[in-house]
Design a protein around this motif. Structure first.
Motif, PDB file in Angstrom:
ATOM      1  N   ASN A  88      -5.431   8.163  11.909  1.00  0.00           N
ATOM      2  CA  ASN A  88      -6.493   9.134  11.637  1.00  0.00           C
ATOM      3  C   ASN A  88      -6.942   9.896  12.880  1.00  0.00           C
ATOM      4  N   VAL A 101       4.559   6.117  12.217  1.00  0.00           N
ATOM      5  CA  VAL A 101       3.223   6.064  11.632  1.00  0.00           C
ATOM      6  C   VAL A 101       2.287   6.995  12.397  1.00  0.00           C
ATOM      7  N   ASP A 116      -7.351   3.679  11.277  1.00  0.00           N
ATOM      8  CA  ASP A 116      -6.660   3.571  10.009  1.00  0.00           C
ATOM      9  C   ASP A 116      -5.407   4.432  10.021  1.00  0.00           C
ATOM     10  N   ILE A 117      -4.433   4.014   9.209  1.00  0.00           N
ATOM     11  CA  ILE A 117      -3.208   4.794   9.069  1.00  0.00           C
ATOM     12  C   ILE A 117      -3.504   6.045   8.233  1.00  0.00           C
ATOM     13  N   SER A 118      -3.123   7.206   8.734  1.00  0.00           N
ATOM     14  CA  SER A 118      -3.292   8.465   8.005  1.00  0.00           C
ATOM     15  C   SER A 118      -2.095   8.717   7.082  1.00  0.00           C
ATOM     16  N   HIS A 119      -0.885   8.657   7.673  1.00  0.00           N
ATOM     17  CA  HIS A 119       0.320   8.902   6.881  1.00  0.00           C
ATOM     18  C   HIS A 119       1.547   8.476   7.690  1.00  0.00           C
ATOM     19  N   ARG A 122      -5.558  -4.017  11.102  1.00  0.00           N
ATOM     20  CA  ARG A 122      -6.492  -3.162  10.355  1.00  0.00           C
ATOM     21  C   ARG A 122      -7.860  -3.805  10.175  1.00  0.00           C
ATOM     22  N   MET A 163       5.691   8.056   3.171  1.00  0.00           N
ATOM     23  CA  MET A 163       6.505   6.831   3.293  1.00  0.00           C
ATOM     24  C   MET A 163       7.967   7.106   2.959  1.00  0.00           C
ATOM     25  N   PRO A 212       0.839  -1.198   0.000  1.00  0.00           N
ATOM     26  CA  PRO A 212       0.000   0.000   0.000  1.00  0.00           C
ATOM     27  C   PRO A 212       0.880   1.256   0.000  1.00  0.00           C
ATOM     28  N   THR A 213       0.315   2.345  -0.461  1.00  0.00           N
ATOM     29  CA  THR A 213       1.053   3.603  -0.434  1.00  0.00           C
ATOM     30  C   THR A 213       0.354   4.580   0.509  1.00  0.00           C
ATOM     31  N   TRP A 214       1.139   5.172   1.390  1.00  0.00           N
ATOM     32  CA  TRP A 214       0.656   6.231   2.286  1.00  0.00           C
ATOM     33  C   TRP A 214       1.556   7.447   2.111  1.00  0.00           C
ATOM     34  N   ASN A 215       0.988   8.596   2.237  1.00  0.00           N
ATOM     35  CA  ASN A 215       1.778   9.820   2.182  1.00  0.00           C
ATOM     36  C   ASN A 215       2.881   9.777   3.234  1.00  0.00           C
TER      37      ASN A 215
END
Length: 575
Positions: free
Chosen positions: A486, A483, A474-477, A356, A303, A298-301
């Motif tokens: 939210n 990490v 949930d992971i925000s960024h 998650r 990273m 997955p991609t998160w802002n």
């Protein structure tokens, strides 16, 4: 119930069923089933896998017109003989759960007229309200094509009629395969190797393409927290298996461009990069045995801003280098559990698992008792046990799980589950909320095991607080330290492992085959279809000459034979 009675009940029912089958009497054949009975047929009455529930659907299938006859009459199943000399001779059975379903089960052999083949069946009978014994399940399975039976003999010494040694014979055989393979298998893991061995025993030339430098490397490169066999031993077994089965394998080889299928010649054009050499092959059949797909990342802002170590669980090998570090593992399935346990064992300062979604957890002790030891006792031949297990229609198995089977299994792990809940770990045995508790079987058959944890010690570490749980947000960024969630909470880390599973097989197939071919296939290449059979796996894919071989040992061990039979039938022009 006395064994004499079990035999008499089975023999009487089987005799009546044979009369209906040999005369092509569809109505009579169907009358031997309960109103909620199942027929599972693998290749005996069609060149496919079918599972029908209820008299109406069974009647519809058997009544279909094939070459001017009903499917039942055209197939011509006859010569039914009750099995008296194996572990699958008539015996009592009982399914766990409040319904208390019990009856008589057993195996039998039979002949198939069209095509000329040998079959084997398995039945589960229970008494109807009027006392008549009828089938709860009936399994019919093609074993061999007459005249082309699977060989179990190897070559030793000087081959009769050929003045060459065993080594010379094997070398000549491998050269012939390389020159003109009938089947090209992409992937040299357990599925690819098993299929190659099956095809070889059926006299079909099969070449395996494997990207790694050594057979078994796909296991050697995994985390060393397996269920039973250490990864090195399993890898070494695959290597010795390939040698003992005299398989033709090109190592350090990849498919260099998108394969092309020519419908006029019914052959593929496949470009292989073999070391520094390019080779063009034209097999008739292409088998994709590439496993469960590439890592899903997955991609998160943010990273790229993280200043620690970040990698996917597929690339986890050495927890020792992170001794004394703070570790965050994203995911709560098998890979996450194994890796978290590995970090604790190697002295990580802190280990946190981010859950998650809810996880289906079964302890290794319970799995051993309910999924392995009972269905697969060591004293019995594995072929007989595989046959019995695969005689069960998958959709019916999940029904049994929902009606009490899963609840029965959960009782063994009550203490573990209670401890996990208190630690904030979310549990489930349903694929979707309110859909029913299908348990471990459901997650394996529909999700290729995603969302499950076979607990080999991670659960105890969670209960004891040695592995912390972050759940519900949930992971925000990401940021440079770790990490951010939210709700604004944060987890600082030196190491982040993404135990986020793998891409779907269909996505991997699209990357390999291209859009044109993939669009001719079902969007699913694992999971259960409307009849409870696995999509496209070891069965027709929807594209000529294209097959998929996917799944754990217990799947490939049994269904590799069916793949071989279908390819053989096509080569003989009878499919």
């Amino acid at each position: 119930m006395a064994s004499e009675n079990l035999h008499a009940i089975s023999a009487d029912w089987l005799k009546r069923l044979e009369l209906a089958s040999s005369t092509g009497d569809v109505m009579s054949f169907v009358s031997h089933f309960h109103s909620d009975g199942w027929l599972r047929d693998l290749l005996c009455m069609s060149w496919n896998f079918r599972a029908l529930s209820g008299p109406e659907k069974i009647h519809e299938f058997l009544s279909e017109v094939v070459d001017g006859k009903s499917r039942l009459d055209n197939s011509g199943l006859c010569d039914f003989k009750l099995d008296d000399h194996t572990v699958n001779s008539p015996s009592p059975f009982k399914f766990p759960g409040p319904q208390g379903i019990e009856g008589v089960q057993g195996a039998f052999s039979f002949s198939i007229t069209n095509p000329a083949a040998l079959g084997r069946g398995f039945f589960r009978l229970t008494p109807d309200v009027d006392g008549t014994w009828r089938a709860l399940t009936l399994f019919t399975n093609m074993q061999d094509l007459v005249g082309y039976e699977e060989s179990s003999e190897g070559q030793h010494g000087i081959c009769e009629g050929q003045k060459m040694t065993s080594e010379e014979f094997v070398d000549a055989k491998l050269r012939a395969i390389e020159a003109d393979p009938t089947v090209l298998i992409i992937g040299g893991g357990q599925s690819g190797l098993t299929c190659a061995a099956r095809l070889g025993r059926l006299g079909i030339r099969a070449l395996v393409i494997e990207k790694t430098a050594r057979v078994g490397d796909s296991w050697r490169q995994r985390t060393n927290f397996p269920k039973y066999i250490p990864m090195g031993k399993l890898a070494d077994f695959l290597e010795s298996y390939a040698a003992n089965q005299e398989l033709c394998i090109w190592l350090s080889s990849i498919v260099a461009s998108t394969p092309i299928y020519d419908s006029s010649s019914a052959r593929w054009t496949v470009e292989i990069q073999r070391g520094d050499q390019k080779v063009i092959l034209h097999p008739k059949h292409l088998v994709l045995a590439t496993g469960g797909g590439t890592p899903h990342i997955p991609t998160w802002n943010g990273m790229d801003e993280f200043q620690g170590t970040l990698y996917h669980s597929d690339f986890h090998q050495d927890a020792e280098q992170f001794r004394g570090k703070r570790v965050v593992v994203v995911g709560a399935g098998n890979a996450s559990g194994d890796i978290c346990q590995d970090f604790v064992a190697h002295g990580a300062a802190e280990v946190t698992m981010i859950q998650r979604s809810a996880t289906c957890v079964v302890s290794i002790t319970t799995a051993e008792q309910t999924y392995f030891k009972v269905p697969f006792p060591e004293s019995n031949p594995i072929e007989e046990l595989d046959f019995r297990m695969n005689s069960m229609p998958r959709a019916f198995l999940l029904q049994l799980n929902k009606s009490g089977g899963t609840q029965h299994v959960k009782m063994f792990d009550e203490e573990l589950h209670e401890g996990l809940r208190k630690a904030g770990f979310n549990l489930t045995w349903e694929l979707e909320p309110g859909s029913g508790e299908v348990g471990l079987d459901g997650f394996v058959l529909t999700r290729l095991g995603a969302g499950i944890m076979i607990d080999i010690g991670c659960g105890k570490l969670i209960v004891e607080g040695k592995i912390k749980i972050k759940q519900g947000q949930d992971i925000s960024h990401f940021n440079k330290d770790g990490v951010v969630f939210n709700d604004g909470s944060k987890l600082s880390a030196d190491v982040i492992v993404l135990a986020t599973g793998n891409e779907s097989v269909s996505k991997a197939a699209r990357a390999f085959l291209g859009d044109k071919i993939t669009e001719q296939l079902s969007s699913k290449m694992w999971g259960l279809d409307s009849e409870g059979e696995l999509y496209q796996t070891y069965r027709p894919s929807g594209h000529p000459g294209l097959w998929f071989a996917i799944g754990p040992f217990v799947i490939t061990r049994f269904f590799s034979k069916h793949l071989g039979l279908q390819i053989l039938a096509r080569e003989l022009g009878i499919a």
